[in-house]
Design a protein around this motif. Structure first.
Motif, PDB file in Angstrom:
ATOM      1  N   ASP A 144      84.260   3.246  22.503  1.00 37.10           N
ATOM      2  CA  ASP A 144      83.173   3.820  23.308  1.00 37.10           C
ATOM      3  C   ASP A 144      82.530   4.977  22.559  1.00 37.10           C
ATOM      4  N   LEU A 182      82.977  -0.093  34.510  1.00 33.82           N
ATOM      5  CA  LEU A 182      83.570  -1.424  34.649  1.00 33.82           C
ATOM      6  C   LEU A 182      84.494  -1.733  33.479  1.00 33.82           C
ATOM      7  N   ARG A 233      84.926   4.379  30.515  1.00 35.28           N
ATOM      8  CA  ARG A 233      84.709   4.589  31.956  1.00 35.28           C
ATOM      9  C   ARG A 233      84.120   3.311  32.554  1.00 35.28           C
ATOM     10  N   TYR A 261      66.441  -5.063  29.759  1.00 33.44           N
ATOM     11  CA  TYR A 261      67.818  -5.318  30.203  1.00 33.44           C
ATOM     12  C   TYR A 261      67.992  -6.791  30.581  1.00 33.44           C
ATOM     13  N   SER A 317      79.833   1.322  39.706  1.00 34.75           N
ATOM     14  CA  SER A 317      80.546   1.838  38.534  1.00 34.75           C
ATOM     15  C   SER A 317      80.330   3.345  38.516  1.00 34.75           C
TER      16      SER A 317
HETATM   17  N1  LIG Z   1      77.316  -1.615  37.422  1.00 32.61           N
HETATM   18  C1  LIG Z   1      76.642  -2.722  37.660  1.00 32.61           C
HETATM   19  O1  LIG Z   1      76.107  -2.917  38.749  1.00 32.61           O
HETATM   20  C2  LIG Z   1      76.533  -3.773  36.594  1.00 32.61           C
HETATM   21  C3  LIG Z   1      76.027  -5.031  36.963  1.00 32.61           C
HETATM   22  C4  LIG Z   1      75.930  -6.018  36.004  1.00 32.61           C
HETATM   23  C5  LIG Z   1      76.341  -5.770  34.715  1.00 32.61           C
HETATM   24  N2  LIG Z   1      76.814  -4.542  34.381  1.00 32.61           N
HETATM   25  C6  LIG Z   1      77.227  -4.341  32.992  1.00 32.61           C
HETATM   26  O2  LIG Z   1      78.550  -3.873  32.952  1.00 32.61           O
HETATM   27  C7  LIG Z   1      78.733  -3.079  31.781  1.00 32.61           C
HETATM   28  C8  LIG Z   1      79.354  -1.736  32.162  1.00 32.61           C
HETATM   29  O3  LIG Z   1      78.414  -1.025  32.961  1.00 32.61           O
HETATM   30  P1  LIG Z   1      78.816   0.172  33.949  1.00 32.61           P
HETATM   31  O4  LIG Z   1      78.001  -0.015  35.176  1.00 32.61           O
HETATM   32  O5  LIG Z   1      80.277   0.297  34.022  1.00 32.61           O
HETATM   33  O6  LIG Z   1      78.156   1.403  33.183  1.00 32.61           O
HETATM   34  P2  LIG Z   1      78.811   2.738  32.597  1.00 32.61           P
HETATM   35  O7  LIG Z   1      77.666   3.527  32.069  1.00 32.61           O
HETATM   36  O8  LIG Z   1      79.680   3.374  33.641  1.00 32.61           O
HETATM   37  O9  LIG Z   1      79.728   2.207  31.408  1.00 32.61           O
HETATM   38  C9  LIG Z   1      79.168   1.771  30.193  1.00 32.61           C
HETATM   39  C10 LIG Z   1      80.019   2.290  29.057  1.00 32.61           C
HETATM   40  O10 LIG Z   1      79.433   1.817  27.820  1.00 32.61           O
HETATM   41  C11 LIG Z   1      79.442   2.897  26.904  1.00 32.61           C
HETATM   42  N3  LIG Z   1      78.382   2.738  25.898  1.00 32.61           N
HETATM   43  C12 LIG Z   1      77.048   2.788  26.098  1.00 32.61           C
HETATM   44  N4  LIG Z   1      76.401   2.653  24.927  1.00 32.61           N
HETATM   45  C13 LIG Z   1      77.347   2.510  23.966  1.00 32.61           C
HETATM   46  C14 LIG Z   1      77.318   2.332  22.554  1.00 32.61           C
HETATM   47  N5  LIG Z   1      76.147   2.292  21.877  1.00 32.61           N
HETATM   48  N6  LIG Z   1      78.483   2.222  21.892  1.00 32.61           N
HETATM   49  C15 LIG Z   1      79.665   2.284  22.554  1.00 32.61           C
HETATM   50  N7  LIG Z   1      79.759   2.457  23.887  1.00 32.61           N
HETATM   51  C16 LIG Z   1      78.612   2.569  24.589  1.00 32.61           C
HETATM   52  C17 LIG Z   1      79.208   4.136  27.763  1.00 32.61           C
HETATM   53  O11 LIG Z   1      79.583   5.323  27.085  1.00 32.61           O
HETATM   54  C18 LIG Z   1      80.060   3.817  28.986  1.00 32.61           C
HETATM   55  O12 LIG Z   1      81.385   4.260  28.825  1.00 32.61           O
HETATM   56  C19 LIG Z   1      77.356  -2.962  31.127  1.00 32.61           C
HETATM   57  O13 LIG Z   1      77.230  -3.916  30.098  1.00 32.61           O
HETATM   58  C20 LIG Z   1      76.418  -3.289  32.264  1.00 32.61           C
HETATM   59  O14 LIG Z   1      75.199  -3.804  31.806  1.00 32.61           O
HETATM   60  C21 LIG Z   1      76.926  -3.529  35.284  1.00 32.61           C
END
Ligand SMILES: NC(=O)c1ccc[n+]([C@@H]2O[C@H](COP(=O)([O-])OP(=O)(O)OC[C@H]3O[C@@H](n4cnc5c(N)ncnc54)[C@H](O)[C@@H]3O)[C@@H](O)[C@H]2O)c1
Length: 255
Positions: free
Chosen positions: A38, A19, A17, A159, A194
């Motif tokens: 995932d 990003l 799911r 983080y 996201s």
């Molecule tokens: N959304 C933002 O504003 C933002 C900004 C900067 C960076 N990010 C980074 O982008 C990435 C995606 O974030 P997102 O916002 O889409 O969050 P999200 O929670 O929607 O997606 C993260 C995904 O990682 C998976 N995950 C978590 N722990 C795991 C593990 N131990 N093993 C396997 N899968 C695992 C989750 O199940 C999920 O599907 C992350 O690394 C986050 O730090 C997000």
């Protein structure tokens, strides 16, 4: 422009799911076959959606990226089902907020384990295959602007530190692997909508408004806003670009 991506294989961690899934659709849209790794059981249906919407081969593997052996096993399965991966996107990540003096040791370790160890283990399994393959390969780590600046008002030292480490890991592996034609870069997003953050901003509209007020573009990023950069970094169009973290944040860190 990205024609050289067609028929290649990508592994996307955190791809069920958010990003990660969005970036997987960008790759699938260019004809890339995709393995999603995932924790979430929906990872299989996310992969099936890629196949039905983009006509590519896709598989989902339920894996915890903090488990190096499980990650390696998933890469082996992906390799035998989809071919040797020449593209990697590491998007599995978590954020836990809290005042640093109160953060339990387990919480600190968990954030570092998912964000940093998980990125390293995926990169290791990728490098084991890509380094000897003799074809151009590109790894893209999803870091964060929080690796460069400190957000407020929320406290998230674990983080921020983990993402700074992810960006420097990208540079470190880029130097180590450049002679083999394997490039490693990071994308450092600002505030993006996201699956996770959309729920959060809807439940906390005042904090969302506070964030948006500090973004020169006047809005949070949509997952699609990452597609052009990710495809550029994945493709041979960026063949001389390695070891960099590129911030994409609507101008937030330029202020
Ligand atoms: N959304 C933002 O504003 C933002 C900004 C900067 C960076 N990010 C980074 O982008 C990435 C995606 O974030 P997102 O916002 O889409 O969050 P999200 O929670 O929607 O997606 C993260 C995904 O990682 C998976 N995950 C978590 N722990 C795991 C593990 N131990 N093993 C396997 N899968 C695992 C989750 O199940 C999920 O599907 C992350 O690394 C986050 O730090 C997000």
């Amino acid at each position: 422009m990205f024609e050289n991506l067609r028929g290649r294989t990508a592994v996307v961690t955190g791809g069920a799911r958010g990003l990660g899934y969005s970036l997987a659709t960008a790759l699938a849209g260019q004809g890339v076959n995709v393995a999603l790794l995932d924790l979430l059981p929906i990872v299989g249906s996310s992969a099936a959606r890629l196949t039905s919407e983009y006509g590519v081969e896709a598989r989902g593997y339920e894996v915890d990226v903090t488990d190096a052996d499980a990650v390696e096993a998933a890469f082996a399965a992906a390799e035998s089902e989809l071919g040797v991966p020449s593209l990697l996107v590491t998007a599995a990540g978590i954020t836990i907020w809290g005042a640093s003096v109160d953060v339990p040791a387990d919480t600190w370790r968990k954030v570092l384990a998912v964000n940093l160890d998980g990125t390293f283990f995926a990169a290791q399994s990728f490098g084991r295959r890509a380094l000897g393959a003799g074809v151009p390969a590109s790894a893209i780590f999803i870091s964060s602007m929080s690796g460069f600046i400190v957000n407020q008002p929320q406290f998230q030292a674990s983080y921020n530190a983990s993402k700074a480490a992810v960006s420097h890991l990208a540079s470190s592996l880029a130097v180590e692997w450049a002679p083999s034609g394997v490039r490693v870069n990071a994308i450092a997003p600002g505030y993006f909508l996201s699956d996770m953050t959309r729920e959060f901003t809807e439940a906390n509209p005042e904090l969302a408004a506070q964030w948006i007020g500090t973004i020169p573009a006047g809005r949070m990023g949509e997952p699609d806003d990452l597609h052009g950069l990710a495809l550029y970094l994945a493709s041979d169009a960026s063949s001389y670009l390695t070891g960099q973290s590129i911030v994409i944040d609507g101008g937030y860190t330029a202020v």
